[in-house]
Design a protein around this motif. Structure first.
Motif, short mmCIF file in Angstrom:
data_model
loop_
_atom_site.label_atom_id
_atom_site.label_comp_id
_atom_site.label_asym_id
_atom_site.label_seq_id
_atom_site.Cartn_x
_atom_site.Cartn_y
_atom_site.Cartn_z
N UNK D 27 35.75 -24.92 10.16
CA UNK D 27 36.15 -25.68 9.25
C UNK D 27 37.47 -25.46 8.70
N UNK D 28 38.30 -24.37 9.01
CA UNK D 28 39.52 -24.20 8.53
C UNK D 28 40.64 -23.92 9.40
N UNK D 29 40.22 -24.16 10.64
CA UNK D 29 40.90 -23.59 12.05
C UNK D 29 42.61 -24.45 12.03
N UNK D 30 43.34 -23.87 12.77
CA UNK D 30 44.54 -24.64 12.74
C UNK D 30 44.44 -25.97 13.90
N UNK D 31 43.49 -25.80 14.46
CA UNK D 31 43.56 -27.23 15.23
C UNK D 31 41.92 -27.33 15.76
N UNK D 32 41.25 -28.54 15.76
CA UNK D 32 39.95 -28.61 15.86
C UNK D 32 39.46 -27.58 17.17
#
Lengths: 260, 312, 312, 260
Positions: D27-32
């Motif tokens: 839920x907090x990654x740099x890109x999905x």
């Protein structure tokens, strides 16, 4: 005459959780004097919580102690305002991480201690004599807390552009949470009825004036306190409280029944 | 010079040197180094104990610990003030810490892994610190001596609290007793090293002795500490992790095994388990507090300008 | 136009519209809005359930929950791809979300307060979502319909897992049963509202029906959901917080009490318990990921340049 | 033939704690795509941990299960490398807070999976047949983890100035922790003696080559792995592990004896 236990827990939980939050600054404050000041405020709050829990425990009996009440209740049993459990930053989900923001800490301490100053003042005439005595003691401490927070609201509001931006954002984030001050939970209604508690409506005008006056002096724009009305004091908290409790209670729960 | 003679006489007569008095530059520098190092130790020392405030297992212990860590901050304040009387600013002192130029006590480069560490730090670390510090209460420099008197009083209180906390844990469950013993095992040797290298390897000590800044040698202090502590360990019911420890009836002293000085120097030189974390945490707090300090200054300036305008 | 006629014929014949086909601009816009809203819901929906991954009470449940939240991310991906076939980029779509222009399902603006919420979200929220989505598997736009078929399969699996998890908790301790009932009490009404406003207040529905984007009305879906769910609640041993709920023998339907639409609209309009947190969390993740995305682009460019140089 | 339980716990704890850490990005990654990739890696690691705990539990008996081992041991009983328990940012005390840094996450995943790839490969011929089977399964997964991490080390190292600075800092922070790979704990020595475990000295050269080659390709300077040698695998952890466990175990410990 004794106040309703839930009412005492509401007051105690507020103090404990805000004490826990303020203590998070220990060793990380913006200047050494503030580390010390926040630890001091936190100590007062934990002290208030202890007196209130002890009083509640003596009413409850059955082996309840200040520590069973603090360490062995789950989040839905906590009766604190949602305001005091929020992390020291703007709105973010429980799983998010962000640097601590001193403006958020100060704005919350201001809003809460301005409220508690008036509440303790009124609670000095509670029909629960023990609660009245705790109120008298807490009142003195809260005067200092309010002065500390108020001074910093003004300093940061009327400081640099950056500090003003941060203070303004902090009030925009937090002011809506103060709506909970003015809703009446069943335990508050009961306490008001039996003369042990205070109807917060009676202190609202003074609180609003304090907020208006301080924000004016701090050259801040007072935001609307609108939107969702939190319900922490009836046990419906934000996602943040269970994280606070997971950490706070971890050791005590690892060693159930131990004495420390 | 006449000033040097007057200074020497003062030292010899065991009178106090005060901020306004003349003093040799080396004396001043030694004091600044020692006082600031001591102040930094108090500030960095807030971290290992602060690590357990949020998780203290009872409200009473939470309050005691928080008050203790707050006291350490207070000690830092007195000591920075004492150092400032020697003509250095707090900013300069902090800069020394943040850039890694100034040292702090190496003991704080060890992690606090369990709650028992909090009690053991009170008992052993504060105990050792007091041993080190009591002689400084008679130090020749007035402001430092006076700060130390106040600090030693509070430290003794902390030490008793630490011991009492361990006593309670030792009377508790087996898990609690194991936790205390484990903490003693981890802290014992680093604490013995707190008194500094053996006298034979401690070349600066002689001058400090001459100047009345240092009063008792490292090895003598260490021996005093061991002699005082072993009977306390027996009362607690813990052992210290030293197979060579034995009481010498003839001398009346406890003889202890060899200290691993390589390990000590490794930690002093930056390779302890927490050196990087401790310093980076301090630097981060300082950097992230910049906007707050800036705002406070800006506000004070505005206030002053307004007052002057009103006065005009 | 001839194109319009061909399009209408295709819709009437229940054949699929494909990306390369001509379509009315309003049809395209409606689809983009609906698909992106659905995609955003999957992404925002990762937050409330993600809140319990780190604290799942058994390793099996941790793995199941993590896999589920991962699936939601995957659904987001399919749906963004389906929307991209309509000529909008993922960046444009995300920009709509981050600036608050695009909506997402309001149900995700409620907090997950206990572990039981995870099970209840699986059972009720996914259950409601499936009711909403199954008709879309027959949607007139091919890429959307195909994405929905895959998504619905996975959602049904999640729903069964949620129910099974609640079943296990209901067979457990009283504290566990209380936790489940409490979660049902909090989620029931927001879930009923997921089907959207009553048909009489849902003016856009008719066009969507005509275009084969929407197939069943809000109220019909809601009734279908209640009828399917109440018997499941009985099996679980929980009650729903609706004093007016009763079974109508004549119609064969469960009749439910009045939904608080003021509350629904308050949440839709930004005043739910978590609206600000959900959006700010998404924006922060996006902003803090900027350097990573920039680096990936920069590296790809460098690689390409190197390959061209080699080829030359 | 069974491997020493402590050796199995060492392998299991590594997988669980790193799985727990990687899942924090959900839920907090740099890109999905990276949210999904990290969740996937985390799932594999938790799966490995479960198989290893189950194996250890069957040797231990006495009611031990994968969950009693994961949820009811204290930090000093965990046998994982210190490397895997560190937060996703540079060196900071346990009470500090900082934004998650993807470079730190990637550097750790790279260093760890490069090591585990070689270890699982060798463990396929463990005399503990069950461990050998787990190794064969884990090896396949670890190949993907290493490829993922390696690709990102190169992408970020040879990306922008900012990403290079971050990757370099991450390796400077983390590489010293890999010294623990090459120290032998008593349980490792025992496992090597009885043929159930692997002497890590035998895989060191290949690991060093992988690190050298990848950092070279990523245009990064390989820092020295010097200084303090961590001892997590004998139970001497950093201050961070007890926070990870406080959160991870909170719910299970709130309901001792419950089934989920």
């Amino acid at each position: 005459m004794k106040a309703p236990v839930e009412y005492l827990l509401h007051l105690a939980d507020n103090a404990l959780i805000l004490g826990q939050r303020n203590a998070e600054w220990t060793g990380h404050g913006p200047v050494l004097e503030e580390d010390i000041a926040l630890a001091n405020i936190s100590l007062d709050l934990i002290g208030q919580a202890r007196l209130l829990y002890q009083h509640a425990a003596s009413i409850l009996g059955n082996g309840a102690t200040e520590d069973t009440l603090a360490y062995f209740r789950d989040s839905h049993e906590f009766r604190n305002h949602t305001l005091v459990e929020l992390p020291h930053h703007g709105p973010l989900a429980g799983t998010a991480i962000a640097d601590r923001d001193y403006a958020t800490t100060i704005a919350r301490n201001f809003l809460y201690s301005a409220f508690m100053l008036l509440l303790w003042e009124a609670l000095q005439s509670s029909k629960d004599e023990q609660l009245a005595a705790i109120a008298a003691k807490s009142l003195k401490e809260t005067r200092y807390h309010l002065r500390h927070a108020r001074d910093w609201v003004i300093r940061l509001g009327d400081g640099t552009a950056e500090s003003q931006r941060r203070m303004q954002a902090a009030f925009e984030h937090l002011l809506p949470y103060t709506q909970e001050f003015w809703t009446a939970s069943p335990h508050e209604e009961q306490a008001v009825r039996d003369g042990t508690g205070v109807d917060t409506a009676s202190i609202r005008e003074a609180w609003e004036a304090e907020v208006d006056e301080t924000l004016r002096e701090a050259t801040l724009v007072r935001p609307d306190a609108k939107g969702y009305v939190p319900r922490g004091k009836v046990g419906l908290h934000s996602e943040h409280l269970s994280y606070v409790l997971a950490e706070m209670q971890s050791l005590a729960r690892q060693h159930p029944g131990a004495t420390w | 010079s006449a000033e040097q003679v007057a200074f020497d006489e003062k030292i010899d007569a065991d009178r106090k040197v005060e901020p306004q008095d003349w003093m040799p530059e080396a004396y001043r520098k030694t004091l600044v180094r020692q006082i600031s190092q001591h102040a930094h130790s108090e500030i960095i020392g807030m971290q290992p104990e602060g690590n357990w405030i949020s998780r203290a297992p009872s409200l009473k212990r939470k309050a005691i610990l928080l008050a203790k860590v707050q006291d350490e901050g207070g000690h830092g304040l007195y000591l920075y003030s004492a150092a400032e009387t020697l003509g250095v600013s707090r900013d300069q002192l902090l800069d020394g810490l943040h850039t890694g130029k100034a040292k702090y006590s190496s003991i704080f480069n060890y992690p606090t892994l369990t709650w028992a560490d909090v009690g053991v730090i009170g008992w052993l670390v504060d105990g050792a610190a007091i041993m080190n510090q009591i002689p400084i209460c008679r130090c020749s420099y007035g402001p430092y001596a006076r700060a130390m008197i106040r600090i030693c009083k509070e430290e003794s209180f902390h030490q008793r609290q630490g011991f009492e906390s361990l006593m309670t844990q030792m009377r508790g469950t087996q898990a609690q007793r194991d936790m205390v013993q484990d903490a003693v095992n981890r802290w014992w040797w680093p604490v013995l090293a707190m008194f500094g290298p053996p006298d034979k390897d401690s070349p600066n000590s002689a001058t400090s002795m001459r100047w009345g800044i240092k009063r008792i040698s490292n090895d003598d202090l260490r021996q005093k500490f061991v002699d005082a502590t072993i009977p306390q360990a027996e009362i607690l019911g813990v052992t210290v992790p030293d197979p060579d420890l034995k009481f010498n009836e003839a001398t009346g002293h406890w003889e202890y095994g060899a200290i691993d000085w390589d390990d000590f120097w490794a930690v002093v030189n930056g390779n302890g388990p927490c050196n990087k974390e401790r310093l980076a945490t301090r630097v981060k707090a300082h950097e992230q507090g910049q906007w707050v300090r800036d705002a406070a200054l800006a506000h004070a300036r505005k206030q002053k300008a307004r007052q002057m305008k009103e006065a005009a």
